[in-house]
Motif scaffolding. Structure first.
Motif, mmCIF file in Angstrom:
data_model
loop_
_atom_site.group_PDB
_atom_site.id
_atom_site.type_symbol
_atom_site.label_atom_id
_atom_site.label_comp_id
_atom_site.label_asym_id
_atom_site.label_seq_id
_atom_site.Cartn_x
_atom_site.Cartn_y
_atom_site.Cartn_z
ATOM 1 N N ALA A 135 7.993 -1.819 1.968
ATOM 2 C CA ALA A 135 8.220 -2.596 3.180
ATOM 3 C C ALA A 135 7.725 -1.836 4.407
ATOM 4 O O ALA A 135 7.098 -2.421 5.310
ATOM 5 C CB ALA A 135 9.709 -2.925 3.322
ATOM 6 N N GLU A 136 7.981 -0.534 4.446
ATOM 7 C CA GLU A 136 7.539 0.278 5.584
ATOM 8 C C GLU A 136 6.022 0.359 5.633
ATOM 9 O O GLU A 136 5.402 0.206 6.691
ATOM 10 C CB GLU A 136 8.158 1.678 5.480
ATOM 11 N N ARG A 137 5.375 0.583 4.484
ATOM 12 C CA ARG A 137 3.920 0.667 4.447
ATOM 13 C C ARG A 137 3.273 -0.682 4.802
ATOM 14 O O ARG A 137 2.208 -0.725 5.422
ATOM 15 C CB ARG A 137 3.447 1.132 3.073
ATOM 16 N N LYS A 142 0.045 -4.190 8.353
ATOM 17 C CA LYS A 142 -0.044 -5.389 9.190
ATOM 18 C C LYS A 142 -0.417 -5.036 10.625
ATOM 19 O O LYS A 142 -1.136 -5.782 11.298
ATOM 20 C CB LYS A 142 1.291 -6.141 9.173
ATOM 21 N N ALA A 143 0.056 -3.898 11.084
ATOM 22 C CA ALA A 143 -0.235 -3.493 12.460
ATOM 23 C C ALA A 143 -1.652 -2.972 12.622
ATOM 24 O O ALA A 143 -2.317 -3.246 13.630
ATOM 25 C CB ALA A 143 0.767 -2.424 12.908
ATOM 26 N N HIS A 216 2.865 2.737 -4.399
ATOM 27 C CA HIS A 216 3.467 1.989 -3.291
ATOM 28 C C HIS A 216 2.381 1.351 -2.423
ATOM 29 O O HIS A 216 2.477 0.177 -2.038
ATOM 30 C CB HIS A 216 4.335 2.915 -2.436
ATOM 31 N N ARG A 217 1.342 2.120 -2.125
ATOM 32 C CA ARG A 217 0.289 1.608 -1.254
ATOM 33 C C ARG A 217 -0.521 0.509 -1.945
ATOM 34 O O ARG A 217 -0.979 -0.432 -1.292
ATOM 35 C CB ARG A 217 -0.610 2.764 -0.798
ATOM 36 N N TYR A 218 -0.696 0.607 -3.262
ATOM 37 C CA TYR A 218 -1.429 -0.446 -3.965
ATOM 38 C C TYR A 218 -0.622 -1.747 -3.953
ATOM 39 O O TYR A 218 -1.158 -2.824 -3.652
ATOM 40 C CB TYR A 218 -1.736 -0.036 -5.405
ATOM 41 N N GLU A 219 0.658 -1.669 -4.286
ATOM 42 C CA GLU A 219 1.489 -2.875 -4.276
ATOM 43 C C GLU A 219 1.599 -3.440 -2.863
ATOM 44 O O GLU A 219 1.673 -4.659 -2.663
ATOM 45 C CB GLU A 219 2.861 -2.565 -4.868
#
Length: 444
Positions: A135-137, A142-143, A216-219
């Motif tokens: 969620a944080e990544r 998105k930003a 995490h970054r891939y998902e």
């Protein structure tokens, strides 16, 4: 079918920043708060400001680490601190590092790779992830609409796929050459020949790609693509959100090293710790290594040597605070099938990390699933002596020392669509962040 393509990467402008070593970092998830501050102070344009910005007491929905990262990214592009390569290239990299008394070299290819859901069996995970981290990544992505760090992935390789790229780089000076704070030497070559691009892409097309580091970054990238598709009229298969920047290394590369990830427990029930030895006898055979203050270093060396020689036998080392002995625990035959055979596949139950998680942490020490996810309760290290020292100095209650997970087990788990417990592998060294960045916005 894996899609591996050249791309117009975004790189630091050496005329503006000087030595690349001043602006790169390890991946965000291995950076401590102390290291974060060090990178902040090292250079005003260090990539830390993009990947792991500082939080503040006055943060808001419109002013926070993610929004500040996005503003910095846009500003650095406008000011020429960062610049995008004009034509698509493959980025061939090498890292030279000391290991086991010798200098090793690992080659890698940084490319843009088509996103695929795991169930298609093209890109495969091997470890579980944390929802909060994703969620944080996702908020950062998105930003900023960019990949700041490549996913570290590996592939089976019988044909030396990177040979043509190495040939293209041979005899030419690298486009980037620096040493990081650990004195690891990093080099990068831009390979612009379309014929070589096509050859590598064709060779990679029918190979599975295994995520080594960056689950995490891939998902998160999959979730970002879905978010863009849902919010952008006219979204199609050509949009950059359908791709992710990856660092690809051959499983046959002699510089591909897997280290174990040892566990240090910050809290253990006194009752569970006291009863550990008696209860563990149902599951393990024991070997004790008692020590005194004057011989602790020598005994520790003997203990770690015995653990290393027992690799492949489900043996785990243990040390408890205020106990003057190291324990070598060797799983008794049939234990995992008898007690946990219905819970996990045999391939997963064969992992040392599963034995540690299911038998020692859960069954013997009473950890709950929530405890296993609690980062304040369990610390990790790939350095066995560091993990032991944390216990002997009283910073942790107990430490469990593991042998590394063999590459064959990683490949077997991923191929079968199975998932290892978290922190089962530590691919070493980590892929440096800041060599190449990737925009997820279409060209204007």
């Amino acid at each position: 079918m894996a899609t591996v393509l050249p791309f117009k990467g975004i790189v630091y402008n050496p005329a503006k920043v000087g030595d690349p070593a001043q602006v790169v970092t390890p991946p965000y998830d291995v950076i401590s708060s102390v290291e974060q501050q060090t990178f902040y102070e090292r250079h005003p344009h260090n990539v830390i400001r993009l990947i792991l910005g500082k939080s503040g007491t006055r943060d808001s929905l419109t002013d926070n680490p993610h929004s500040r990262a996005a503003a910095a990214f846009r500003r650095w592009l406008a000011d020429g601190i960062l610049r995008q390569d004009p034509t698509p290239v493959f980025y061939l990299t090498s890292v030279d590092f000391p290991f086991a008394g010798a200098i090793r070299t690992r080659m890698g290819l940084i490319a843009r790779v088509g996103l695929e859901p795991f169930e298609k069996g093209i890109i495969l995970p091997h470890e579980r992830t944390y929802s909060a981290v994703k969620a944080e990544r996702l908020g950062l992505m998105k930003a900023c609409h960019a990949n700041f760090s490549p996913i570290f992935s590996i592939y089976p390789d019988q044909d030396d796929i990177l040979a043509s790229l190495r040939q293209a780089a041979a005899g030419t000076p690298p486009d980037m050459d620096f040493r990081d704070e650990r004195e690891h030497r990093h080099r990068l070559w831009r390979i612009s020949d379309p014929a070589r691009h096509g050859l590598v892409a064709a060779q990679m097309r029918d190979l599975p790609i295994y995520i080594a580091d960056g689950h995490h970054r891939y998902e998160t990238a999959l979730a970002y693509r879905d978010w863009v598709a849902a919010n952008l009229p006219g979204f199609d298969a050509r949009h950059p959100a359908n791709f992710i920047m990856m660092y690809l290394s051959s499983m046959a590369d002699p510089g591909l090293i897997i280290l174990p990830t040892h566990r240090m427990l910050k809290r253990v029930s006194p009752m569970a710790a006291e009863a550990f030895g008696a209860r563990a006898q149902a599951f393990f055979d024991f070997r004790l290594f008692p020590f005194q203050r004057e011989n602790i270093t020598a005994v520790q060396t003997i203990f770690l040597g015995a653990l290393e020689r027992s690799a492949g036998q489900n043996s785990i080392g243990a040390v408890f605070k205020d106990r003057s002995e190291f324990l070598l625990l060797s799983l008794k035959p049939g234990v995992m099938a008898q007690f946990f055979g219905r819970e996990e596949a045999p391939e997963v139950n064969a992992l040392d990390v599963t034995v540690l998680t299911r038998v020692i942490l859960t069954e013997l020490l009473g950890f709950t699933p929530a405890d296993l996810d609690d980062k304040s309760l369990i610390a990790y290290s790939s350095d066995s002596r560091e993990a032991i020292e944390a216990v002997l100095q009283g910073r942790c209650e107990a430490g469990f020392i593991l042998n590394p997970t063999p590459m064959a087990q990683v490949k077997q788990i991923a191929e079968k669509g199975l998932i290892m417990p978290r922190k089962s592998t530590f691919f070493y060294p980590k892929v440096i962040t800041g060599q190449v960045l990737n925009t997820l916005l279409p060209e204007q």
